[in-house]
Design a protein around this motif. Structure first.
Motif, short mmCIF file in Angstrom:
data_model
loop_
_atom_site.label_atom_id
_atom_site.label_comp_id
_atom_site.label_asym_id
_atom_site.label_seq_id
_atom_site.Cartn_x
_atom_site.Cartn_y
_atom_site.Cartn_z
N UNK A 1 96.69 71.00 51.97
CA UNK A 1 95.40 70.54 51.47
C UNK A 1 94.47 70.23 52.64
N UNK A 2 93.19 70.51 52.47
CA UNK A 2 92.20 70.20 53.51
C UNK A 2 91.19 69.22 52.92
N UNK A 3 90.89 68.15 53.67
CA UNK A 3 89.86 67.22 53.24
C UNK A 3 88.55 67.62 53.92
N UNK A 4 87.50 67.79 53.14
CA UNK A 4 86.22 68.26 53.68
C UNK A 4 85.14 67.23 53.36
N UNK A 5 84.33 66.92 54.35
CA UNK A 5 83.19 66.02 54.16
C UNK A 5 81.92 66.86 53.96
N UNK A 6 80.91 66.32 53.28
CA UNK A 6 79.69 67.11 53.09
C UNK A 6 78.96 67.30 54.42
N UNK A 7 78.45 68.51 54.65
CA UNK A 7 77.67 68.78 55.86
C UNK A 7 76.23 68.31 55.69
N UNK A 8 75.78 68.23 54.44
CA UNK A 8 74.41 67.79 54.20
C UNK A 8 74.38 67.04 52.88
N UNK A 9 73.54 66.03 52.81
CA UNK A 9 73.31 65.29 51.56
C UNK A 9 71.81 65.29 51.34
N UNK A 10 71.37 66.05 50.35
CA UNK A 10 69.93 66.24 50.15
C UNK A 10 69.49 65.37 48.98
N UNK A 11 68.62 64.42 49.28
CA UNK A 11 68.09 63.52 48.26
C UNK A 11 66.75 64.06 47.81
N UNK A 12 66.52 64.13 46.51
CA UNK A 12 65.23 64.64 46.03
C UNK A 12 64.17 63.56 46.15
N UNK A 13 63.01 63.89 46.74
CA UNK A 13 61.96 62.87 46.86
C UNK A 13 61.33 62.58 45.51
N UNK A 14 60.82 61.36 45.36
CA UNK A 14 60.14 60.99 44.11
C UNK A 14 58.82 61.75 43.99
#
Length: 778
Positions: free
Chosen positions: A478-491
């Motif tokens: 098994x491989x544990x992967x972290x997100x490379x990007x976290x994109x938050x939508x602007x209001x």
């Protein structure tokens, strides 16, 4: 607005849900217009559905970037809607609604009859004529609709009903679903043929091998999580009480109470179990997974999480399944390896755990890139997490994710350098499955080879020239992967400036002037500021901002090929669609860049479309003209389906003989075509693995003694025998002719000894005279 002095924004309609749709219009496999994407530069448009508190809307965003409204109606709230794809037909099975297609399936508050309770019927409307062609009534509310070219699936609270795409008669139904307290009451995933749903208990006799690895995964945060678990449960309980007092949540039952109640009501229920069924072979009527039932049509049955399943999705090929639970900390990626006999013989490989974070979040949308190297998971907080994965498992790195094409599990160097044996020895000392944590050991296996060759090798048993059985143990690590990007939508789209240019249906395309490298301003989480849920949907597609930013230039065919990753399009519940350009690159803190260097990612918003409608907009309802994009696409796909089935398409001149259809290899072609066949044979001129020329000769030139007659090489002569690593001869060509006298073959001059390779199973002297000249594959 009073502080900033801006004029009040024009009134917008309230959006309830957003979704990217797959229909005939953007079906690359069945729509002839997109068949040769790489040569013609034709790209399918994005198809987008928006559900309002009064009605719904469909948008198309072609590659030119100018959004086009295809459908808009106001008839009360819509809970779910789908544009049904043209069904698969055959000589035995014809489409009853071919003249009416394309069809739109809608579940709205007031059904066609008007008497049934709200959201209890599915109405199928013809977009060609505007009439309602079918209505399917239910006694309980409908939560979602799914469809493919075979079936239409209606999702109810703890039940699933499937209907045939051609006739809309009932095919099968499932009543053993496990309810989810989240936004999606009954999560299912529908691929091109398989249907996955959450089962309410685990039946041992049908259980597949593998499944989730459970809590024994030593992940990088395991110790922290276990320490924080006790505190966290206390905090969530306090949080629930506080929110009930302040009144932000309805003061009804909390999730824990609902779950506890349902557990008292039916004690044997177990959360987190998934069943995958084959919609073609499953029996008609009720699908029941029980000790007494035979496993007809059940593809796999396995535990995926410890908490209830909240959302799941198949990748485009249908071999990978991503599942999420109600906590939303970890998302699991499973590879489904089926067995034709029964689901208990199938294997489910847990390839990845995608770790989002330690706070709770409900997942609302999962989307794969077309090459299955990227997966985006969006939560109800409005954040989209971008994870790198490989379709075959293993650590994502520079070699696997920095080229525009998908690379093999092993590089050529690894194949010929004998690294597998070293890898095997090292890991046999560590024992069992390798730790998924990179850097725990200083040995070479600490930077995991792609797909963990050690375990791959034990069952891909190349030493016996046996391709191996991936369904047998041991399972890949098994491989544990972290997100490379976290994109938050602007209001609000404060950073976006309007491009001077024509408006199209009031949509307009905007380009964002912010430079790509600058860091975006920190945005307040919409969920905190609004105090509610924030619906978003994401999809990968070719870049459309390039054209918008340079309206004077012509779009070149290869313009989109310069990106390693396709652009990510995210639409929010404010009706703004934003294109984000993703640029993966080697980790900047890495001392030196090699194939195994981990990745990081730059993201920046490039273009935006405002697609939310205002109350002043006119409705756009069928009947439509014949040149409406949805109608043209339906016609093209239906015509292609007729040809595939060997039938005469309606309105085409003359009958079509069977051998002219696409998929037939009939033998009654003209002789000239048969002669061309030989030129299509692929010839491989060396045995694998690929080696450099200096590592040993790959060709031999042999002289045949001139004799009176022409000699034909037969299948038993040594010239035509392929040898794997174990040198067991395998005749490849089957010629029924005289044998060649082997003594007439004289090697001239005697060739040099090849360099002995690591892992060669016999001494060099034995290998003399053994070679491959031709390896033919059709």
């Amino acid at each position: 607005q009073a502080y900033s002095g801006t004029p009040p924004a024009e009134e917008k309609e309230k959006i309830i849900w957003v979704r990217f749709e797959n229909a005939d219009l953007n079906d690359t496999s069945r729509n002839m217009e997109f068949h040769e994407i790489h040569s013609t530069g034709n790209e399918p448009p994005l198809l987008l559905m928006i559900g309002y508190s009064d009605g719904m809307q469909v948008w198309s965003i072609p590659i030119s970037g100018e959004a086009q409204e295809l459908f808009s109606v106001r008839h009360g709230p819509v809970r779910a809607a789908r544009i049904l794809p043209a069904p698969q037909i055959s000589a035995q099975k014809c489409d009853n609604f071919s003249e009416k297609r394309p069809l739109l399936g809608v579940c709205k508050s007031i059904g066609s009859s008007g008497t049934s309770p709200p959201y209890c019927c599915v109405d199928l409307y013809s977009l060609r004529t505007g009439e309602m062609v079918k209505s399917i009534q239910f006694k309980t509310p409908i939560y979602d609709l799914h469809c493919n070219k075979r079936i239409l699936v209606v999702v109810l609270q703890e039940k699933i009903a499937a209907f045939d795409s051609c006739t809309f008669t009932k095919k099968f139904f499932v009543t053993s679903c496990y309810p989810c307290p989240g936004p999606n009451m009954n999560p299912i995933a529908l691929g091109s043929r398989w249907l996955a749903y959450a089962e309410n208990k685990l039946i041992r006799c049908h259980q597949s091998r593998g499944g989730a690895c459970g809590d024994n995964i030593q992940s990088y945060t395991a110790t922290v999580i276990s320490a924080a678990k006790t505190i966290k449960t206390g905090l969530t309980m306090v949080g629930k009480v506080v929110t009930q007092l302040t009144g932000t949540l309805p003061s009804g039952a909390t999730e824990e109470e609902i779950l506890a109640h349902s557990n008292i009501r039916r004690s044997p229920l177990v959360p987190g179990i998934i069943t995958i069924i084959d919609t073609e072979t499953v029996a008609e009527g009720q699908v029941l997974v029980s000790e007494d039932s035979d496993s007809d049509g059940i593809v796999a049955h396995f535990p995926a999480h410890e908490k209830p399943i909240c959302c799941m999705a198949f990748n485009p090929s249908g071999m990978l399944l991503v599942t999420t639970d109600t906590l939303g900390h970890d998302f699991h990626v499973f590879q489904i390896l089926t067995h034709p006999w029964s689901s208990s013989q199938s294997a489910v490989h847990h390839l990845y755990t995608l770790h989002r974070g330690e706070t709770e979040a409900k997942v609302q949308d999962i989307s794969f890139s077309h090459d299955c190297r990227w997966v985006v998971v969006s939560t109800l907080r409005g954040t989209s997490h971008v994870f790198p994965i490989n379709p075959y498992g293993g650590q994502p790195c520079v070699r696997t994710h920095m080229s525009p094409r998908v690379v093999n599990r092993m590089s050529r160097f690894q194949k010929s350098a004998g690294l597998e044996e070293i890898e095997q020895e090292l890991t046999s000392k560590q024992g069992g499955r390798c730790s998924p944590v990179p850097g725990l050991s200083s040995s070479p296996s600490g930077s995991p080879l792609h797909g963990k060759l050690n375990s791959q090798d034990t069952y891909n048993n190349f030493t016996n020239n046996n391709p191996g059985n991936p369904r047998l143990l041991p399972l890949p690590s098994l491989t544990v992967v972290l997100p490379l990007a976290q994109i938050k939508q602007p209001m609000t789209l404060g950073t976006i400036t309007k491009r001077t240019g024509p408006y199209l249906f009031g949509a307009g395309c905007f380009s964002i002037k912010a430079p790509c490298k600058s860091k975006p301003a920190p945005q307040i989480s919409p969920s905190k500021s609004v105090g509610g849920e924030f619906c978003v949907a994401a999809v990968f597609g070719s870049s459309r901002s390039w054209f918008a930013n340079n309206p004077g230039l012509k779009r070149e065919k290869d313009q989109s090929k310069q990106f390693v990753v396709e652009s990510l399009y995210i639409i929010s519940c404010y009706g703004s669609l934003v294109e984000h350009v993703l640029e993966p690159r080697p980790l900047s803190t890495a001392p030196k860049i090699s194939d195994d260097t981990p990745l990081e990612m730059l993201t920046c918003p490039r273009a935006s479309w405002t697609l939310v409608r205002t109350p002043q907009w006119n409705e756009l309802q069928p009947p439509f003209n014949a040149n409406h994009p949805l109608l043209l696409a339906a016609d093209a796909v239906q015509y292609y389906q007729y040809l595939l089935a060997g039938l005469v398409p309606p309105g085409s001149p003359g009958p079509i003989t069977r051998h002219e259809s696409y998929d037939s290899l009939a033998s009654d072609h003209s002789g000239q075509e048969d002669e061309e066949w030989l030129s299509q044979v692929e010839i491989v001129t060396h045995t694998g693995p690929h080696r450099r020329l200096w590592m040993g000769p790959q060709f031999q030139f042999k002289t045949i003694h001139p004799s009176g007659q022409t000699t034909v090489i037969s299948s038993s002569s040594s010239v035509l025998q392929s040898h794997g690593p174990s040198d067991t001869p395998q005749p490849l060509l089957d010629f029924d002719t005289d044998d060649l006298d082997l003594n007439s073959l004289r090697i001239q001059p005697v060739r040099s000894e090849p360099v002995s390779m690591p892992g060669s199973s016999r001494p060099v002297s034995d290998r003399r005279g053994v070679s491959t000249v031709i390896d033919a594959t059709s």
